[in-house]
Design a protein around this motif. Structure first.
Motif, PDB file in Angstrom:
ATOM      1  N   ILE A 702       0.882  -1.247   0.046  1.00 24.90           N
ATOM      2  CA  ILE A 702       0.087   0.014   0.171  1.00 24.90           C
ATOM      3  C   ILE A 702       0.969   1.249   0.028  1.00 24.90           C
ATOM      4  CG2 ILE A 702      -1.650   1.411   1.531  1.00 24.90           C
ATOM      5  CD1 ILE A 702      -2.946  -1.381   2.093  1.00 24.90           C
ATOM      6  N   ARG A 703       1.996   1.222   0.817  1.00 20.53           N
ATOM      7  CA  ARG A 703       2.826   2.306   1.076  1.00 20.53           C
ATOM      8  C   ARG A 703       3.602   2.805  -0.527  1.00 20.53           C
ATOM      9  NH1 ARG A 703       4.164   4.691   5.785  1.00 20.53           N
ATOM     10  NH2 ARG A 703       3.350   3.642   7.617  1.00 20.53           N
ATOM     11  N   LYS A 704       3.967   1.675  -1.136  1.00 16.86           N
ATOM     12  CA  LYS A 704       4.587   1.911  -2.329  1.00 16.86           C
ATOM     13  C   LYS A 704       3.531   2.259  -3.501  1.00 16.86           C
ATOM     14  CE  LYS A 704       8.074  -0.380  -3.933  1.00 16.86           C
ATOM     15  NZ  LYS A 704       8.935  -1.510  -4.582  1.00 16.86           N
ATOM     16  N   VAL A 705       2.444   1.683  -3.242  1.00 19.88           N
ATOM     17  CA  VAL A 705       1.296   2.336  -4.403  1.00 19.88           C
ATOM     18  C   VAL A 705       0.998   3.741  -4.126  1.00 19.88           C
ATOM     19  CG1 VAL A 705      -1.193   2.271  -4.922  1.00 19.88           C
ATOM     20  CG2 VAL A 705       0.154   0.261  -4.581  1.00 19.88           C
ATOM     21  N   MET A 706       1.079   4.305  -2.838  1.00 17.57           N
ATOM     22  CA  MET A 706       0.841   5.459  -2.411  1.00 17.57           C
ATOM     23  C   MET A 706       2.132   6.619  -2.620  1.00 17.57           C
ATOM     24  SD  MET A 706      -2.279   5.625  -1.305  1.00 17.57           S
ATOM     25  CE  MET A 706      -2.442   7.308  -0.787  1.00 17.57           C
ATOM     26  N   GLY A 707       3.272   6.036  -3.272  1.00 20.10           N
ATOM     27  CA  GLY A 707       4.216   6.661  -3.648  1.00 20.10           C
ATOM     28  C   GLY A 707       5.617   6.754  -2.726  1.00 20.10           C
ATOM     29  N   ALA A 708       5.554   5.732  -1.625  1.00 19.99           N
ATOM     30  CA  ALA A 708       6.811   5.455  -0.770  1.00 19.99           C
ATOM     31  C   ALA A 708       7.786   5.149  -1.731  1.00 19.99           C
ATOM     32  CB  ALA A 708       6.434   4.625   0.267  1.00 19.99           C
ATOM     33  N   ASN A 712      12.281   4.948   1.847  1.00 15.07           N
ATOM     34  CA  ASN A 712      11.358   5.113   2.891  1.00 15.07           C
ATOM     35  C   ASN A 712      11.025   3.680   3.336  1.00 15.07           C
ATOM     36  OD1 ASN A 712       9.668   7.506   0.818  1.00 15.07           O
ATOM     37  ND2 ASN A 712      11.061   8.136   2.556  1.00 15.07           N
ATOM     38  N   ILE A 713      10.942   2.917   2.597  1.00 14.20           N
ATOM     39  CA  ILE A 713      10.472   1.514   2.994  1.00 14.20           C
ATOM     40  C   ILE A 713      11.588   0.907   3.969  1.00 14.20           C
ATOM     41  CG2 ILE A 713      10.061  -0.835   2.508  1.00 14.20           C
ATOM     42  CD1 ILE A 713       7.635   1.094   1.796  1.00 14.20           C
ATOM     43  N   ILE A 714      12.815   1.147   3.370  1.00 18.55           N
ATOM     44  CA  ILE A 714      14.070   0.481   4.204  1.00 18.55           C
ATOM     45  C   ILE A 714      13.950   1.112   5.764  1.00 18.55           C
ATOM     46  CG2 ILE A 714      16.374   0.460   4.274  1.00 18.55           C
ATOM     47  CD1 ILE A 714      16.654   0.107   1.331  1.00 18.55           C
ATOM     48  N   ASN A 715      13.832   2.606   5.660  1.00 23.50           N
ATOM     49  CA  ASN A 715      13.882   3.357   6.850  1.00 23.50           C
ATOM     50  C   ASN A 715      12.737   2.709   7.877  1.00 23.50           C
ATOM     51  OD1 ASN A 715      14.677   5.593   8.841  1.00 23.50           O
ATOM     52  ND2 ASN A 715      12.625   6.253   8.144  1.00 23.50           N
ATOM     53  N   LEU A 716      11.438   2.553   7.436  1.00 27.07           N
ATOM     54  CA  LEU A 716      10.227   1.835   8.143  1.00 27.07           C
ATOM     55  C   LEU A 716      10.608   0.460   8.753  1.00 27.07           C
ATOM     56  CD1 LEU A 716       7.336   1.987   8.561  1.00 27.07           C
ATOM     57  CD2 LEU A 716       7.127   0.840   6.543  1.00 27.07           C
ATOM     58  N   LEU A 717      11.232  -0.158   8.022  1.00 27.89           N
ATOM     59  CA  LEU A 717      11.679  -1.747   8.495  1.00 27.89           C
ATOM     60  C   LEU A 717      12.822  -1.697   9.353  1.00 27.89           C
ATOM     61  CD1 LEU A 717      11.057  -3.512   5.339  1.00 27.89           C
ATOM     62  CD2 LEU A 717       9.358  -3.521   7.248  1.00 27.89           C
ATOM     63  N   SER A 718      13.803  -0.795   9.299  1.00 26.13           N
ATOM     64  CA  SER A 718      15.020  -0.663  10.091  1.00 26.13           C
ATOM     65  C   SER A 718      14.933   0.062  11.302  1.00 26.13           C
ATOM     66  CB  SER A 718      16.221  -0.271   9.164  1.00 26.13           C
ATOM     67  OG  SER A 718      16.166  -0.959   8.032  1.00 26.13           O
ATOM     68  N   LYS A 719      14.164   1.043  11.279  1.00 28.04           N
ATOM     69  CA  LYS A 719      14.282   1.894  12.412  1.00 28.04           C
ATOM     70  C   LYS A 719      14.046   0.941  13.887  1.00 28.04           C
ATOM     71  CE  LYS A 719       9.938   4.246  12.059  1.00 28.04           C
ATOM     72  NZ  LYS A 719       9.098   5.614  11.663  1.00 28.04           N
ATOM     73  N   GLU A 720      13.023   0.381  13.856  1.00 28.58           N
ATOM     74  CA  GLU A 720      12.549  -0.169  15.117  1.00 28.58           C
ATOM     75  C   GLU A 720      13.603  -1.102  15.543  1.00 28.58           C
ATOM     76  OE1 GLU A 720       9.274  -3.245  16.488  1.00 28.58           O
ATOM     77  OE2 GLU A 720       8.956  -2.625  14.495  1.00 28.58           O
ATOM     78  N   PHE A 721      14.320  -1.996  14.751  1.00 25.20           N
ATOM     79  CA  PHE A 721      15.344  -2.588  15.279  1.00 25.20           C
ATOM     80  C   PHE A 721      16.916  -1.859  15.644  1.00 25.20           C
ATOM     81  CE2 PHE A 721      12.993  -5.677  12.713  1.00 25.20           C
ATOM     82  CZ  PHE A 721      13.035  -6.890  13.546  1.00 25.20           C
ATOM     83  N   LEU A 722      17.066  -0.826  14.902  1.00 20.80           N
ATOM     84  CA  LEU A 722      18.218  -0.078  15.146  1.00 20.80           C
ATOM     85  C   LEU A 722      17.947   0.550  16.565  1.00 20.80           C
ATOM     86  CD1 LEU A 722      18.999   1.634  11.939  1.00 20.80           C
ATOM     87  CD2 LEU A 722      20.180  -0.274  12.863  1.00 20.80           C
ATOM     88  N   LYS A 723      16.577   1.011  16.868  1.00 19.02           N
ATOM     89  CA  LYS A 723      16.598   1.708  17.871  1.00 19.02           C
ATOM     90  C   LYS A 723      16.739   0.596  19.309  1.00 19.02           C
ATOM     91  CE  LYS A 723      12.471   4.480  17.223  1.00 19.02           C
ATOM     92  NZ  LYS A 723      11.287   4.527  17.224  1.00 19.02           N
ATOM     93  N   LEU A 724      16.588  -0.950  19.169  1.00 20.67           N
ATOM     94  CA  LEU A 724      16.701  -1.746  20.083  1.00 20.67           C
ATOM     95  C   LEU A 724      18.573  -2.101  20.142  1.00 20.67           C
ATOM     96  CD1 LEU A 724      14.400  -4.563  19.172  1.00 20.67           C
ATOM     97  CD2 LEU A 724      13.965  -2.877  20.863  1.00 20.67           C
ATOM     98  N   VAL A 725      19.178  -1.811  19.097  1.00 17.37           N
ATOM     99  CA  VAL A 725      20.474  -1.977  18.978  1.00 17.37           C
ATOM    100  C   VAL A 725      21.273  -0.797  19.797  1.00 17.37           C
ATOM    101  CG1 VAL A 725      22.686  -2.253  17.536  1.00 17.37           C
ATOM    102  CG2 VAL A 725      20.473  -3.458  16.781  1.00 17.37           C
ATOM    103  N   ILE A 726      20.688   0.318  19.511  1.00 21.10           N
ATOM    104  CA  ILE A 726      21.230   1.459  20.261  1.00 21.10           C
ATOM    105  C   ILE A 726      21.021   1.474  22.021  1.00 21.10           C
ATOM    106  CG2 ILE A 726      21.029   4.051  20.924  1.00 21.10           C
ATOM    107  CD1 ILE A 726      20.337   4.047  17.739  1.00 21.10           C
ATOM    108  N   ILE A 727      20.054   0.681  22.202  1.00 26.42           N
ATOM    109  CA  ILE A 727      19.741   0.608  23.589  1.00 26.42           C
ATOM    110  C   ILE A 727      20.706  -0.634  24.076  1.00 26.42           C
ATOM    111  CG2 ILE A 727      17.894  -0.258  25.270  1.00 26.42           C
ATOM    112  CD1 ILE A 727      15.735   0.714  23.490  1.00 26.42           C
ATOM    113  N   SER A 728      20.963  -1.434  23.318  1.00 24.96           N
ATOM    114  CA  SER A 728      21.850  -2.452  23.621  1.00 24.96           C
ATOM    115  C   SER A 728      23.114  -2.164  24.084  1.00 24.96           C
ATOM    116  CB  SER A 728      21.800  -3.626  22.846  1.00 24.96           C
ATOM    117  OG  SER A 728      22.481  -3.262  21.768  1.00 24.96           O
ATOM    118  N   PHE A 729      23.627  -1.182  23.221  1.00 24.47           N
ATOM    119  CA  PHE A 729      25.005  -0.535  23.295  1.00 24.47           C
ATOM    120  C   PHE A 729      25.144   0.370  24.659  1.00 24.47           C
ATOM    121  CE2 PHE A 729      27.372   3.628  23.444  1.00 24.47           C
ATOM    122  CZ  PHE A 729      28.528   2.959  22.978  1.00 24.47           C
TER     123      PHE A 729
END
Length: 792
Positions: A702-708, A712-729
């Protein structure tokens, strides 16, 4: 029913091959690493525990207090052992062990045996080294008796029976009778030798009267206590024992020893004395790493298992409608999880068997001849595998099986927040461990580099050292070598940096004008030693042939010795008096401190004197061109003037650097297992990212159809996990700093833990996680949105 469970389990494994592979391989690699590390740890902890009387064997050591300092020789005075049983009934037997570099010959066969030992007659009664031939009670009772290992017996006698045969020992070719053959000593013992000779040879022939020498320290002494004797109570009797036998001499010499008992089983890892080669901190570190790796592998397995559990909600609903009860469903899910763990366990056995030989080589010792020689450890690992399977199967077993089938079949089932929080917590935990290992790896590497690059205070490059063992023709050999082409300089000495030294009772004039008593390290050197090794002068001058008294009445000190004498400047010590081992004279120079031991030890007070009958090592400064031809020429001259000894040499830089071999192995093992831990963490992150992407397939379409865009998609899927990695540091950094700071305390000279180490480790952890996540995110972002929207 059981057959049906197995069929469904393997069908699910095959259907989701990628997830199954990640799950099984992550757990297999983790358990393999854990098994190998614990084999290493178990081996290190096993040193000298195989002796039948190990609980009653103690090593005796001495703290030697002088007016200047307290020194810690490797053993007490030579007279202590023979006098113990006169006053101390708790002592059943004693033996002294004295290591020697011994020339041994039989016809044309000749070897310098570097690990030969002299031992008292009770040696084989105290220790559990079995004799294949000979009587353990009498094998070492007579002078010039020798016991060979199986390997040494074959080396000298081949298939002949060596019992009663003769070997020639020492440069004088003294005949020694073979009175026993012992099994090769195991790897896990500090007392390692292929030849054991009777101590009576020394005490009755070579050095008569040494049994009554109370001022000659360093004799490795072991005692066997009688049943029921208390070591602590025995230690309290030592002061009176010493006062009785040596009280007058102690007061006269102002050297006051304190005798202590170290349990034999603790000597390798816990003793701080010379000759103790283990490191308890390394054992702790590797144990923690093993646990960390196993925890990471478990987290991966549990995370991926629980994450995929929700996909089987409809299967649970249908089974419950068909009549399956909750207990049956729970057993099915737990059984599937356990099956996967058992597969991983079997793969672990195979992988460990393949890697064991390489791991032995990496560890620098044979820690195990086969993984099945440690059945107890394998059963423990099997139990851990079953426990992991049980824990991973509990969530789907008891959570999913509790849902009402009508709700699930209508599609109203969704993963709960608790499951998401659990998975996030586990990801934080595993990446905190991985980040801590990255920090630790950087610090270990920096310490190794620090030790390699530090200025040692002397030059060791292009110096070749030939061991003449003090042969009578040593000085003739030096003159011949000095005239060879490509030889720049030569010097004779009793010690070189990194090798042994004498501990000498000394009296040196201090700042108050008194002769201060001290036990100082002593190097016997010739006139060319200081310039050849390029040791810098802090004050005064080096030994010089122009001064005739330098060979008998001159001493050179290092800066550390000047400090204990109370002088503020090295120049102040020049011209001061000394008395040492029957010699008297003046201090002519002070050399700058140089590291004549490894950087694990602080620089100690050192003295240098000339004494020509104490030289056994020839140092040769060679031209780097055509080195092999130079060595061949030196060997030719050696065989000409010293024909009865085997030619033995080493390069100074390689010899000195051997001191760091155990640290280098530690660093290599640490790096390898840290990389494994990071790899396993990445496997788990890849699996979770893949699962998360699959769950959001329609959203991405849906996001790609709407112009993402792809970014944008990579950022959407990555940021949640990167937050966890930063907390772990932020969790890992303080823990890693504390643990590595404790590890560095074992080194007298160590690197500084800089802030950029943590910053670099954090950035590296984020990059590793980002690359891992982006592999799956990029695949999802590049997918056709039409296919994504058709996904059920």
């Amino acid at each position: 029913m059981l057959k049906n469970y197995f069929k469904i389990a393997f069908r699910n494994l095959w259907r989701h091959r990628v997830f199954s592979f990640i799950n099984i391989m992550g757990l297999t690699v983790g358990m393999t690493a854990c098994l190998l590390i614990f084999l290493y740890v178990r081996f290190e902890l096993s040193y000298d525990k195989f002796h039948p009387r190990a609980d009653r064997i103690y090593r005796m050591v001495a703290d030697l207090r002088t007016p200047s300092e307290t020194v810690y020789p490797s053993g007490p005075a030579w007279a202590v052992g023979p006098h113990l049983q006169y006053d101390l009934p708790e002592v059943e037997a004693f033996t002294r062990v004295n290591y020697d570099n011994l020339l041994v010959r039989k016809g044309d066969i000749k070897f310098n045996e570097d690990d030969a030992i002299w031992a008292d007659s009770a040696f084989f009664n105290i220790f559990g080294f079995p004799l294949l031939k000979g009587d353990p009670h009498t094998a070492l009772s007579q002078p010039f008796s020798i016991v060979l290992s199986e390997t040494a017996a074959k080396k000298y006698f081949g298939k002949e029976d060596p019992m009663g045969k003769t070997l020639l020992i020492t440069g004088e070719g003294k005949p020694a009778i073979v009175t026993g053959v012992m099994k090769d000593m195991p790897e896990n013992t500090l007392i390692k030798s292929d030849l054991v000779l009777s101590m009576n040879t020394i005490t009755r022939v070579f050095e008569k009267g040494i049994d009554d020498e109370w001022g000659n320290y360093g004799a490795l002494t072991y005692v066997l206590l009688k049943h029921g004797s208390n070591a602590q109570a025995l230690q309290k009797k030592f002061p009176a024992f010493l006062d009785k036998w040596n009280g007058t001499e102690m007061k006269k010499m102002q050297m006051f020893p304190t005798l202590l008992l170290e349990p034999l089983k603790d000597v390798y890892l816990k003793s701080t004395r010379d000759g103790s080669k283990g490191n308890m901190m390394n054992v702790y570190v590797f144990s923690i790493i093993a646990i960390f790796i196993l925890v990471i592998a478990c987290i991966n397995f549990i995370n991926l298992t629980t994450a995929r559990a929700s996909e089987r909600a409809k299967e649970v609903g249908i089974r419950k409608v068909a009549g399956a009860v909750r207990g049956q469903l729970a057993r099915q899910f737990i059984g599937e999880s356990v099956i996967i763990c058992l597969i991983s366990f079997l793969l672990t056995l195979g992988l460990s068997s393949l890697l064991l030989s390489s791991f032995n080589e990496l560890a620098g010792k044979i820690i195990s001849t086969g993984i099945f020689s440690n059945i107890g450890l394998l059963f423990l690992l099997l139990g851990i595998a079953l426990l992991i399977g049980l824990l991973a199967g509990i969530y789907p077993a008891f959570i999913l099986s509790s849902f009402k089938p009508i709700m699930v079949l209508k599609g109203r089932f969704a993963t709960g927040a608790k499951g998401s929080i659990l998975r996030k917590s586990l990801v934080i935990t595993q990446f905190a461990i991985s980040t801590a290992l990255i920090i630790g790896t950087i610090i270990v590497y920096r310490q190794m580099q620090f030790m390699r690059s530090r200025d040692l205070g002397f030059k060791k490059d292009q110096v070749l050292v030939v061991d003449t063992n003090g042969d009578n023709n040593t000085q003739t050999f030096q003159k011949l070598v000095a005239n060879l082409p490509n030889v720049k300089a030569t010097t004779l000495s009793g010690s070189v940096p990194g090798s042994g030294h004498q501990g000498a009772y000394s009296e040196v004039e201090n700042v108050k004008g008194d002769l201060q008593i001290a036990n100082l390290d002593l190097y016997f050197v010739d006139f060319d030693y200081i310039p050849l090794y390029d040791i810098k002068m802090a004050a005064g001058r080096p030994f010089d042939r122009a001064y005739k008294t330098d060979s008998s009445k001159a001493m050179v000190l290092n800066e550390a010795a000047v400090k204990i004498l109370g002088y503020h400047s090295p120049q102040d010590a020049i011209g001061k008096r000394f008395k040492q081992w029957g010699r008297e004279g003046q201090i002519i120079g002070v050399i700058k401190d140089f590291h004549y031991h490894s950087l694990q030890s602080p620089i100690k007070p050192l003295t240098m004197r000339i004494e020509f009958n104490r030289f056994g090592l020839l140092s040769v400064k060679v031209n780097p061109t055509n080195t092999q031809a130079t060595i061949a020429a030196i060997e030719k001259e050696f065989k000409t003037v010293i024909p009865n000894r085997p030619f033995s040499y080493y390069f100074m830089d390689e010899f000195f650097d051997r001191q760091y071999r155990s640290e280098e192995r530690f660093g290599r093992l640490f790096l390898d297992f840290a990389v494994l831990a990071i790899f396993i963490s990445c496997l788990g992150l890849l699996g979770l990212a893949s699962y998360s992407t699959m769950q959001r397939t329609r959203e991405i379409g849906i996001r790609k159809v709407m112009g993402a865009s792809v970014s944008n998609i990579i950022n959407l899927l990555s940021k949640e996990f990167l937050k966890l990695v930063i907390i772990s540091f932020f969790i890992a950094a303080p823990i890693a700093w504390y643990l590595m700071n404790k590890w560095l305390l074992d080194f007298a000279y160590r690197t500084v833990i800089s802030w950029w180490v943590f910053a670099g480790a954090g950035i590296l952890a984020v990059l590793i996680a980002l690359i891992t996540i982006s592999i799956q995110a990029l695949k999802a972002a590049m997918a056709n949105p039409v296919k994504s929207l058709r996904t059920e």
